[in-house]
Every structure is written in structure tokens, then in C-alpha cells.
Motif scaffolding. Structure first.
Motif, PDB file in Angstrom:
ATOM      1  N   SER A 179     -17.380  41.911 100.177  1.00  0.00           N
ATOM      2  CA  SER A 179     -18.516  42.267  99.333  1.00  0.00           C
ATOM      3  C   SER A 179     -18.016  42.918  98.050  1.00  0.00           C
ATOM      4  O   SER A 179     -16.815  43.121  97.859  1.00  0.00           O
ATOM      5  N   ALA A 180     -18.953  43.239  97.167  1.00  0.00           N
ATOM      6  CA  ALA A 180     -18.574  43.851  95.893  1.00  0.00           C
ATOM      7  C   ALA A 180     -17.891  45.194  96.110  1.00  0.00           C
ATOM      8  O   ALA A 180     -16.983  45.578  95.370  1.00  0.00           O
ATOM      9  N   SER A 181     -18.313  45.923  97.152  1.00  0.00           N
ATOM     10  CA  SER A 181     -17.697  47.228  97.420  1.00  0.00           C
ATOM     11  C   SER A 181     -16.284  47.094  97.968  1.00  0.00           C
ATOM     12  O   SER A 181     -15.504  48.040  97.939  1.00  0.00           O
ATOM     13  N   ASP A 182     -15.947  45.889  98.474  1.00  0.00           N
ATOM     14  CA  ASP A 182     -14.603  45.659  99.010  1.00  0.00           C
ATOM     15  C   ASP A 182     -13.638  45.144  97.951  1.00  0.00           C
ATOM     16  O   ASP A 182     -12.485  44.861  98.256  1.00  0.00           O
ATOM     17  N   ALA A 183     -14.127  44.964  96.723  1.00  0.00           N
ATOM     18  CA  ALA A 183     -13.308  44.338  95.689  1.00  0.00           C
ATOM     19  C   ALA A 183     -12.018  45.118  95.478  1.00  0.00           C
ATOM     20  O   ALA A 183     -12.018  46.327  95.313  1.00  0.00           O
ATOM     21  N   SER A 184     -10.926  44.412  95.506  1.00  0.00           N
ATOM     22  CA  SER A 184      -9.616  45.016  95.276  1.00  0.00           C
ATOM     23  C   SER A 184      -8.688  43.927  94.778  1.00  0.00           C
ATOM     24  O   SER A 184      -9.062  42.765  94.678  1.00  0.00           O
ATOM     25  N   SER A 185      -7.470  44.306  94.440  1.00  0.00           N
ATOM     26  CA  SER A 185      -6.522  43.310  93.947  1.00  0.00           C
ATOM     27  C   SER A 185      -6.129  42.328  95.038  1.00  0.00           C
ATOM     28  O   SER A 185      -5.715  41.224  94.763  1.00  0.00           O
ATOM     29  N   ARG A 186      -6.221  42.721  96.296  1.00  0.00           N
ATOM     30  CA  ARG A 186      -5.896  41.828  97.410  1.00  0.00           C
ATOM     31  C   ARG A 186      -6.848  42.102  98.577  1.00  0.00           C
ATOM     32  O   ARG A 186      -6.484  42.761  99.557  1.00  0.00           O
ATOM     33  N   PRO A 187      -8.091  41.607  98.486  1.00  0.00           N
ATOM     34  CA  PRO A 187      -9.048  41.843  99.566  1.00  0.00           C
ATOM     35  C   PRO A 187      -8.687  41.018 100.793  1.00  0.00           C
ATOM     36  O   PRO A 187      -7.961  40.034 100.698  1.00  0.00           O
ATOM     37  N   PRO A 188      -9.197  41.417 101.964  1.00  0.00           N
ATOM     38  CA  PRO A 188      -8.920  40.627 103.165  1.00  0.00           C
ATOM     39  C   PRO A 188      -9.572  39.257 103.075  1.00  0.00           C
ATOM     40  O   PRO A 188     -10.666  39.102 102.529  1.00  0.00           O
ATOM     41  N   GLY A 189      -8.893  38.252 103.598  1.00  0.00           N
ATOM     42  CA  GLY A 189      -9.435  36.903 103.572  1.00  0.00           C
ATOM     43  C   GLY A 189     -10.490  36.712 104.641  1.00  0.00           C
ATOM     44  O   GLY A 189     -10.468  37.372 105.686  1.00  0.00           O
ATOM     45  N   PRO A 190     -11.431  35.821 104.424  1.00  0.00           N
ATOM     46  CA  PRO A 190     -12.491  35.587 105.409  1.00  0.00           C
ATOM     47  C   PRO A 190     -11.995  34.763 106.592  1.00  0.00           C
ATOM     48  O   PRO A 190     -10.911  34.188 106.568  1.00  0.00           O
ATOM     49  N   HIS A 191     -12.828  34.715 107.611  1.00  0.00           N
ATOM     50  CA  HIS A 191     -12.585  33.845 108.762  1.00  0.00           C
ATOM     51  C   HIS A 191     -13.149  32.467 108.418  1.00  0.00           C
ATOM     52  O   HIS A 191     -14.231  32.349 107.843  1.00  0.00           O
ATOM     53  N   VAL A 192     -12.425  31.414 108.759  1.00  0.00           N
ATOM     54  CA  VAL A 192     -12.837  30.065 108.385  1.00  0.00           C
ATOM     55  C   VAL A 192     -12.868  29.160 109.611  1.00  0.00           C
ATOM     56  O   VAL A 192     -12.070  29.324 110.543  1.00  0.00           O
TER      57      VAL A 192
END
Length: 217
Positions: A65-78
Motif C-alpha cells: 500500500s501507499a504506507s508501505d512505500a519504500s525503496s524496496r517494498p516486499p513483493g506480492p504473492h502471485v
């Protein structure tokens, strides 16, 4: 005189042995070349074609989400489901060594599949003119493409995203008792529109499915 005759006979015997060994080696080389030629001609006649792939479904969960924004956020499950079709009339194929990743068009980033579902098969056997459903599921990690630098925190687009599914696999072609033939194949499912939900942090394919481009690498 007898001694001279024995001495003269020795080189003659040695020459005969050399000729026998030489002819044997020539025969073996000729046999190997003949077998290789027959196998090559047979594969040319069989004309192996790569499997066709169609993307049936693609879904994402755990989007940052927008609050999780960082230079390397965790990737989603696919979760990805494809249908592989063997177009060959006389050849069975085995799909092995699957290397799969997603590409996000707008940010030129990649989402390689890091931890695929352990229940998935390590290889897929498809008989001639048959189909097999391939399901890949697991976590991903966000990585910029080679040579790209992230100047600002990454955020998934709102509402919709355009992605590609790319895959590199090893395909083994088999026919009766002939030696198998292994080739590397690249698969690309391009311009996939995904509908993203910020409330549920999920994404799903908007279209019903899409045929992928396949070529030998």
C-alpha cells in the motif's frame, strides 16, 4: 639366411597389425558419423516444434500500500496458470527447469518467483497433440531491471497495471527409442492488463486469457 628371413618378417607382421588397427578405427569413425547423420536426418524429418503456451489466469495478493512505500517494498504473492500444448504429431515433450518472472511495464521492474509452490511438479510430461495445465504460485521480490536505478520509492499504480509474464524453460523432445533432444525455449505473455484493488490489496487479470509468444533461444 634364416635369421635374415625372421628379421624381415617382423616389420611385415607389425605393418599388418597397424593396418588392421587403422581400418578398425576408420570403421568405428564411419559408423559413428553414419549414426549421427541418421539421427540428425530423423530429427529434421520429425521437425520438433516448441510447445504453445496460453496464459489462463494471473492473480496477485498482498500488494504494498501507499504506507508501505519504500525503496524496496516486499513483493506480492502471485498465482499463475498456463496451458501448455504439444503441437507435435509424433513427439512427446517434457518441460523442465522453469524460470519464471513478471515484468511491470510502467516502472521497468521485475518480480521473479522466489519460492514456488512445493506441490508443483518439477517437470511436465505432455504426449503428442496433448495439453497440460501448469500452475505456479509463490512469493516474489521487487527488483529493478539491470542497469536501472530507483530514484524514488516504488508504488504500484492505482486501479490498473500493465504487466508481462516471462518464462525460460528447457524442453526435451522424445520419440520412441530415439535419443532425446533438449532445447531451451523462451516464453513471453505481453501487455497483460491487471485490475488492482487498493482496499483488498489484490490484482487479477482483466481479460480471459492470452496466447504467449514462444521461440527457441
Amino acid at each position: 639366411m634364416a635369421t635374415s628371413a625372421v628379421t624381415a618378417a617382423a616389420p611385415t607382421s607389425s605393418s599388418k597389425s597397424f593396418r588392421i588397427v587403422s581400418r578398425t578405427m576408420q570403421s568405428l569413425v564411419l559408423l559413428i558419423v553414419s549414426i549421427g547423420t541418421v539421427i540428425t536426418v530423423a530429427w529434421l524429418v520429425l521437425n520438433p516444434r516448441p510447445p504453445a503456451f496460453r496464459l489462463d489466469s494471473l492473480s496477485l495478493s498482498g500488494l504494498p500500500s501507499a504506507s508501505d512505500a519504500s525503496s524496496r517494498p516486499p513483493g506480492p504473492h502471485v498465482r499463475i496458470q498456463l496451458t501448455a500444448t504439444n503441437p507435435n504429431k509424433k513427439l512427446g515433450v517434457v518441460i523442465q527447469d522453469v524460470n519464471l518472472w513478471l515484468a511491470i511495464v510502467h516502472c521497468k521492474c521485475q518480480l521473479p518467483l522466489l519460492s514456488p509452490n512445493h506441490t508443483a511438479s518439477s517437470e511436465y510430461h505432455i504426449s503428442n497433440r496433448s495439453q497440460e495445465v501448469l500452475i505456479f504460485e509463490g512469493k516474489t521480490a521487487l527488483r529493478p531491471r539491470r542497469g536501472m536505478r530507483k530514484k524514488r520509492p516504488f508504488q504500484f499504480p492505482v486501479g490498473e497495471a500493465v504487466m508481462s509474464v516471462k518464462m525460460k524453460v528447457s524442453v526435451k523432445f522424445m520419440h520412441a527409442y530415439w535419443p532425446s533432444k533438449r532445447m531451451s525455449v523462451k516464453v513471453g505473455c505481453e501487455n497483460l492488463s491487471l485490475e488492482l484493488s487498493s482496499s483488498t490489496r489484490t490484482g487479477k487479470l482483466k481479460d480471459r486469457g492470452k496466447d504467449c509468444l514462444v521461440r527457441f533461444s
